[in-house]
Scaffold this active site. Structure first.
Site, PDB file in Angstrom:
ATOM      1  N   ASP A 211      28.139  76.154 -10.489  1.00  0.00           N
ATOM      2  CA  ASP A 211      26.790  76.470 -10.006  1.00  0.00           C
ATOM      3  C   ASP A 211      25.889  76.999 -11.118  1.00  0.00           C
ATOM      4  OD1 ASP A 211      24.867  76.648  -7.931  1.00  0.00           O
ATOM      5  OD2 ASP A 211      25.287  78.778  -7.643  1.00  0.00           O
ATOM      6  N   SER A 235      19.879  77.480  -4.811  1.00  0.00           N
ATOM      7  CA  SER A 235      20.740  76.388  -4.359  1.00  0.00           C
ATOM      8  C   SER A 235      20.589  76.214  -2.852  1.00  0.00           C
ATOM      9  CB  SER A 235      22.206  76.694  -4.686  1.00  0.00           C
ATOM     10  OG  SER A 235      22.379  76.913  -6.069  1.00  0.00           O
ATOM     11  N   GLN A 285      24.295  68.711  -6.202  1.00  0.00           N
ATOM     12  CA  GLN A 285      23.606  69.841  -5.594  1.00  0.00           C
ATOM     13  C   GLN A 285      22.128  69.506  -5.409  1.00  0.00           C
ATOM     14  OE1 GLN A 285      22.227  73.650  -7.709  1.00  0.00           O
ATOM     15  NE2 GLN A 285      24.183  74.300  -6.847  1.00  0.00           N
TER      16      GLN A 285
END
Length: 293
Positions: A211, A235, A285
């Protein structure tokens, strides 16, 4: 104040990612110790702790090979996170888990995770990009130290804080004068010290680190970042596929690209390679990317 050693940083991250079983299919992930949090919980932490809860609820030899998560609310570093596991399926080859992460009675993340008994099969993979080895590159710590005098005072503590994941970017970018560039970046990363041989922990560390680069990739064509513009970013969802065995305390190459952005969202993809060229994981993502001028 003396910065913690790489060994201490690595040990603290492993402790953070070790969830405690407090009842059947109910786990607790601790918060960052000693008031070292930064307000909002890092999304990679929630993903990694949720993955650990799913892994602990599943008997060997099944191992995690994919996860798909949606972020709903920002987590708060002042509180631990509870993880409720739902055992949707247990078959001979595969098992499926749902994990609901909550704080103060409200869900902050939903995750589905699939686990499989290892088996052989047909093989192919993308080639690893031709980039300099990590030994030829400056660490992110050194890059940041070289520009700290140009960073606004209010950002310096966050900008220079010690991190348990060591990163060596192939093409470091400016945090003060970001220039528009192709939406692609490559960086080597590893946890800062050896962490033993538990493969579940290595998967959790990779999930945590996955991430760390994606959202920034979507900003590259626009010459903006959170320090120089009123950029709201977060996110929205996160998918990770674990293809091969690896060690998170060996160098891994994270190559990211962003093929699309629009409607205050950006879509970002990543491939993670071991030093010997094996594609060990893939990531996708979608993130919030909203300018508030």
């Amino acid at each position: 104040m003396t910065n913690p050693s790489p060994e201490a940083l690595a040990a603290d991250l492993c402790d953070l990612l070790t969830v405690e079983e407090i009842d059947t299919d109910l786990y607790r992930g601790r918060r960052i110790a000693n008031g070292q949090g930064h307000g909002r919980v890092f999304g990679g932490q929630v993903i990694a702790q949720a993955l650990q809860a799913a892994q602990q609820s599943t008997d060997a030899p099944k191992v995690a090979h994919s996860l798909h998560a949606y972020f709903m609310r920002p987590g708060n570093d002042d509180y631990p996170i509870l993880f409720r596991v739902v055992r949707d399926f247990d078959g001979k080859s595969f098992a499926t888990r749902r994990v609901i992460a909550t704080q103060k009675g409200l869900p902050i993340l939903n995750m589905a995770c699939s686990l499989q008994v290892p088996e052989d099969g047909l093989r192919h993979q993308d080639a690893m990009p031709d980039v300099p080895p990590p030994e030829d590159l400056k660490s992110d710590v050194d890059v940041r130290a070289g520009m700290v005098d140009s960073i606004p005072e209010r950002f310096r503590a966050h900008f220079t804080r010690p991190r348990p994941i060591e990163i060596r970017p192939v093409a470091p970018r400016s945090f003060i004068n970001p220039e528009k560039s192709e939406p692609r970046q490559d960086s080597w990363f590893r946890i800062s010290a050896p962490i033993g041989d538990d493969p579940a922990m290595h998967r959790a560390v990779l999930a945590y680190a996955s991430d760390m680069a994606l959202l920034g990739t979507g900003t590259l064509p626009h010459g903006v970042n959170w320090m120089t513009h009123k950029l709201q970013s977060a996110s929205l969802d996160h998918s990770l596929w674990l293809h091969e065995d690896f060690r998170a305390d060996d160098w891994l190459l994270y190559t990211c690209d962003s093929p699309w952005a629009g409607h205050a969202r950006s879509f970002n993809r990543g491939k993670i390679f071991s030093r010997d060229g094996r594609l060990v994981a893939s990531v996708a993502q979608e993130g919030l990317m909203r300018l508030r001028e």
